[in-house]
Design a protein around this motif. Structure first.
Motif, PDB file in Angstrom:
ATOM      1  N   ASP A 177       1.131  10.108  -3.607  1.00 46.25           N
ATOM      2  CA  ASP A 177       1.567  10.912  -2.461  1.00 46.25           C
ATOM      3  C   ASP A 177       2.366  12.124  -2.925  1.00 46.25           C
ATOM      4  OD1 ASP A 177       0.451   9.370  -0.402  1.00 46.25           O
ATOM      5  OD2 ASP A 177       2.156   7.994  -0.379  1.00 46.25           O
ATOM      6  N   SER A 214      -3.210   8.939 -10.678  1.00 45.57           N
ATOM      7  CA  SER A 214      -1.784   9.239 -10.596  1.00 45.57           C
ATOM      8  C   SER A 214      -0.983   8.498 -11.654  1.00 45.57           C
ATOM      9  CB  SER A 214      -1.255   8.845  -9.221  1.00 45.57           C
ATOM     10  OG  SER A 214      -2.007   9.462  -8.231  1.00 45.57           O
ATOM     11  N   TYR A 215      -1.522   7.406 -12.149  1.00 46.72           N
ATOM     12  CA  TYR A 215      -0.810   6.644 -13.159  1.00 46.72           C
ATOM     13  C   TYR A 215      -1.277   7.017 -14.564  1.00 46.72           C
ATOM     14  CZ  TYR A 215       0.454   3.668  -9.220  1.00 46.72           C
ATOM     15  OH  TYR A 215       0.919   3.193  -8.033  1.00 46.72           O
ATOM     16  N   PHE A 234      -1.206  10.154 -16.393  1.00 43.34           N
ATOM     17  CA  PHE A 234      -0.834  11.556 -16.480  1.00 43.34           C
ATOM     18  C   PHE A 234      -1.498  12.255 -17.662  1.00 43.34           C
ATOM     19  CE2 PHE A 234       2.623   9.547 -14.152  1.00 43.34           C
ATOM     20  CZ  PHE A 234       2.625  10.346 -13.024  1.00 43.34           C
ATOM     21  N   ARG A 274       0.831  -1.210   0.000  1.00 47.25           N
ATOM     22  CA  ARG A 274       0.000   0.000   0.000  1.00 47.25           C
ATOM     23  C   ARG A 274       0.868   1.264   0.000  1.00 47.25           C
ATOM     24  NH1 ARG A 274      -4.415   0.366   4.331  1.00 47.25           N
ATOM     25  NH2 ARG A 274      -5.380   1.785   2.842  1.00 47.25           N
ATOM     26  N   THR A 332      -6.625  -0.716  -1.602  1.00 47.78           N
ATOM     27  CA  THR A 332      -6.172   0.473  -2.333  1.00 47.78           C
ATOM     28  C   THR A 332      -4.988   1.088  -1.591  1.00 47.78           C
ATOM     29  OG1 THR A 332      -8.479   0.886  -2.900  1.00 47.78           O
ATOM     30  CG2 THR A 332      -6.934   2.676  -3.317  1.00 47.78           C
ATOM     31  N   SER A 333      -3.987   1.523  -2.318  1.00 47.34           N
ATOM     32  CA  SER A 333      -2.788   2.069  -1.673  1.00 47.34           C
ATOM     33  C   SER A 333      -3.124   3.351  -0.920  1.00 47.34           C
ATOM     34  CB  SER A 333      -1.709   2.334  -2.712  1.00 47.34           C
ATOM     35  OG  SER A 333      -2.147   3.345  -3.582  1.00 47.34           O
ATOM     36  N   HIS A 334      -2.283   3.630   0.074  1.00 50.66           N
ATOM     37  CA  HIS A 334      -2.524   4.821   0.903  1.00 50.66           C
ATOM     38  C   HIS A 334      -2.612   6.084   0.059  1.00 50.66           C
ATOM     39  CE1 HIS A 334      -0.301   2.381   4.183  1.00 50.66           C
ATOM     40  NE2 HIS A 334      -1.596   2.307   4.410  1.00 50.66           N
ATOM     41  N   GLY A 335      -1.601   6.280  -0.786  1.00 46.18           N
ATOM     42  CA  GLY A 335      -1.530   7.521  -1.554  1.00 46.18           C
ATOM     43  C   GLY A 335      -2.739   7.728  -2.441  1.00 46.18           C
ATOM     44  N   THR A 336      -3.114   6.676  -3.159  1.00 49.50           N
ATOM     45  CA  THR A 336      -4.264   6.769  -4.068  1.00 49.50           C
ATOM     46  C   THR A 336      -5.544   7.055  -3.298  1.00 49.50           C
ATOM     47  OG1 THR A 336      -3.179   5.160  -5.486  1.00 49.50           O
ATOM     48  CG2 THR A 336      -5.514   5.552  -5.885  1.00 49.50           C
ATOM     49  N   LEU A 337      -5.714   6.346  -2.189  1.00 52.53           N
ATOM     50  CA  LEU A 337      -6.945   6.483  -1.402  1.00 52.53           C
ATOM     51  C   LEU A 337      -7.079   7.882  -0.805  1.00 52.53           C
ATOM     52  CD1 LEU A 337      -9.417   5.101  -0.027  1.00 52.53           C
ATOM     53  CD2 LEU A 337      -7.895   4.576   1.875  1.00 52.53           C
ATOM     54  N   TYR A 338      -6.038   8.322  -0.103  1.00 57.63           N
ATOM     55  CA  TYR A 338      -6.176   9.588   0.618  1.00 57.63           C
ATOM     56  C   TYR A 338      -6.124  10.798  -0.319  1.00 57.63           C
ATOM     57  CZ  TYR A 338      -6.240   6.814   4.770  1.00 57.63           C
ATOM     58  OH  TYR A 338      -6.622   5.900   5.710  1.00 57.63           O
ATOM     59  N   LYS A 339      -5.463  10.623  -1.445  1.00 59.20           N
ATOM     60  CA  LYS A 339      -5.488  11.710  -2.440  1.00 59.20           C
ATOM     61  C   LYS A 339      -6.906  11.859  -2.994  1.00 59.20           C
ATOM     62  CE  LYS A 339      -2.926  13.283  -6.499  1.00 59.20           C
ATOM     63  NZ  LYS A 339      -3.441  12.945  -7.809  1.00 59.20           N
TER      64      LYS A 339
END
Lengths: 224, 132
Positions: free
Chosen positions: A70, B10-11, B13, A62, B63-70
């Motif tokens: 991020d 994010s993937y 662009f 994750r 879901t990855s942290h970055g994708t989710l929280y973004k």
């Protein structure tokens, strides 16, 4: 051992969020860190989480999977705060930026190749390393007003050169040593040494770039 | 409902979307949030929504942290979600970190409904083209 892996994975997640939220407004920074902390706790205490080993892998996946998002999020936040993605480098001369970016990206690519990563992972590592190292450079060698650190005094210039040389020497020795040791199939320790060597080499190359910039500036006729 | 890299902004662009439209991860979050609401959980925290999306999609990973929280941040700024930090005392009683609790707003529900309409129209358009 498995608990240790989970703690390490959670540590990686916490350290990563601490890195990419550096320099953000305190309210945004603290909120993201607290939210991630909560998420990690929830995942760790989730009933159906399976073994600690799979939990550690899950947390790491994750973290790594979200690295691009991020970074882009942090850039967006900075942009919304009235800055730009490049604000951290405003104090540097154009040539410094090119040197720092070029060398760090190249170094990171080389380093990640030695770890045996795939091309995509290498690029991700390169991007993260470039941003991280550039930020580190900013902290260790803050540019003076007008970007003329060499003009401040001969003493500080000399000290900076000595410090740079020292860092280069130590880092190169550590990097080469770590690489040599890693050839002996030392298992987990070899990986650790490789990582230490990689970081040391990155710092050495970054320091070298600044050292070269200083040398070039020192020869300018306009210098007082 | 599956989650692949193409669904993560994010993937992608090169992707530029119209204002007011939702990308798949945002749709997933809103759908999961509304599903939780229907089951009597009006608010949700980040990990809970990640689990809900994973279960719904029968995905192997969260879901990855970055994708989710973004995406959560983006949805909140667009007014599709509202959030508040829970009472510190409640977290202290349960001996865990405070949760940030999100709720799908009326605007969010409307945006999701609109995206479904657009998706259906696009699907029927494709079918019509294929049949022609």
């Amino acid at each position: 051992m498995n608990d240790l892996l989970t703690s390490l994975a959670a540590g990686v997640a916490r350290n990563w969020v601490a890195v990419y939220t550096l320099g953000l407004p305190p309210s945004v920074r603290d909120a993201r860190r607290a939210e991630l902390q909560s998420d990690l706790w929830e995942q760790r205490h989730e009933i159906r989480s399976g073994t600690s080993n799979s939990l550690a892998k899950g947390v790491l996946a994750r973290v790594l999977g979200g690295v691009p998002a991020d970074i882009l999020w942090a850039i967006d936040v900075r942009h919304d705060q009235g800055g730009t993605a490049m604000r951290a480098f405003d104090g540097y001369e154009k040539t410094d930026k090119v040197v720092i970016f070029g060398i760090t990206v190249t170094a990171a690519l080389l380093a990640s190749t030695t770890i045996g990563a795939t091309a995509l992972v290498s690029l991700l590592v390169a991007a993260v390393a470039a941003v991280g190292l550039a930020g580190l450079m900013r902290l260790v060698f803050p540019p003076t007003t007008g970007g003329r650190a060499m003009d401040s005094s001969a003493t500080s210039s000399r000290g900076r050169r000595l410090l740079t040389t020292f860092v280069i020497s130590i880092a190169v020795i550590m990097g080469i040593g770590a690489y040599l040791f890693s050839l002996e199939h030392w298992g987990g320790l070899a990986i650790l040494l490789n990582i230490v060597g990689t970081v040391a080499l990155l710092v050495a190359l970054g320091s070298l770039s600044l050292f070269v910039v200083d040398l070039i500036r020192g020869e300018r006729p306009t210098r007082s | 409902m599956t989650l692949d890299n193409r669904k993560i902004s994010s993937y992608s662009f090169g992707v530029r979307r119209k204002p007011g439209t939702l990308i798949p991860i945002e749709q997933d979050i809103l759908e999961a949030g509304l599903a939780l609401s229907r089951r009597g959980e009006p608010s949700f925290h980040g990990f809970l929504i990640a689990k809900e999306i994973q279960d719904d999609a029968e995905a192997k990973r969260l879901t990855s942290h970055g994708t989710l929280y973004k995406a959560l941040d983006r949805l909140e700024r667009a007014g599709h979600l509202a959030s508040q930090w829970e009472d510190p005392e409640e977290a202290a009683i349960q001996q865990r970190p405070r949760r940030r609790l999100y709720q799908v707003t009326v605007t969010g529900a409307q945006a999701l409904a609109k995206s479904h309409v657009v998706a259906r129209a696009a699907a029927s358009g494709r079918r019509a083209l294929e049949g022609a």
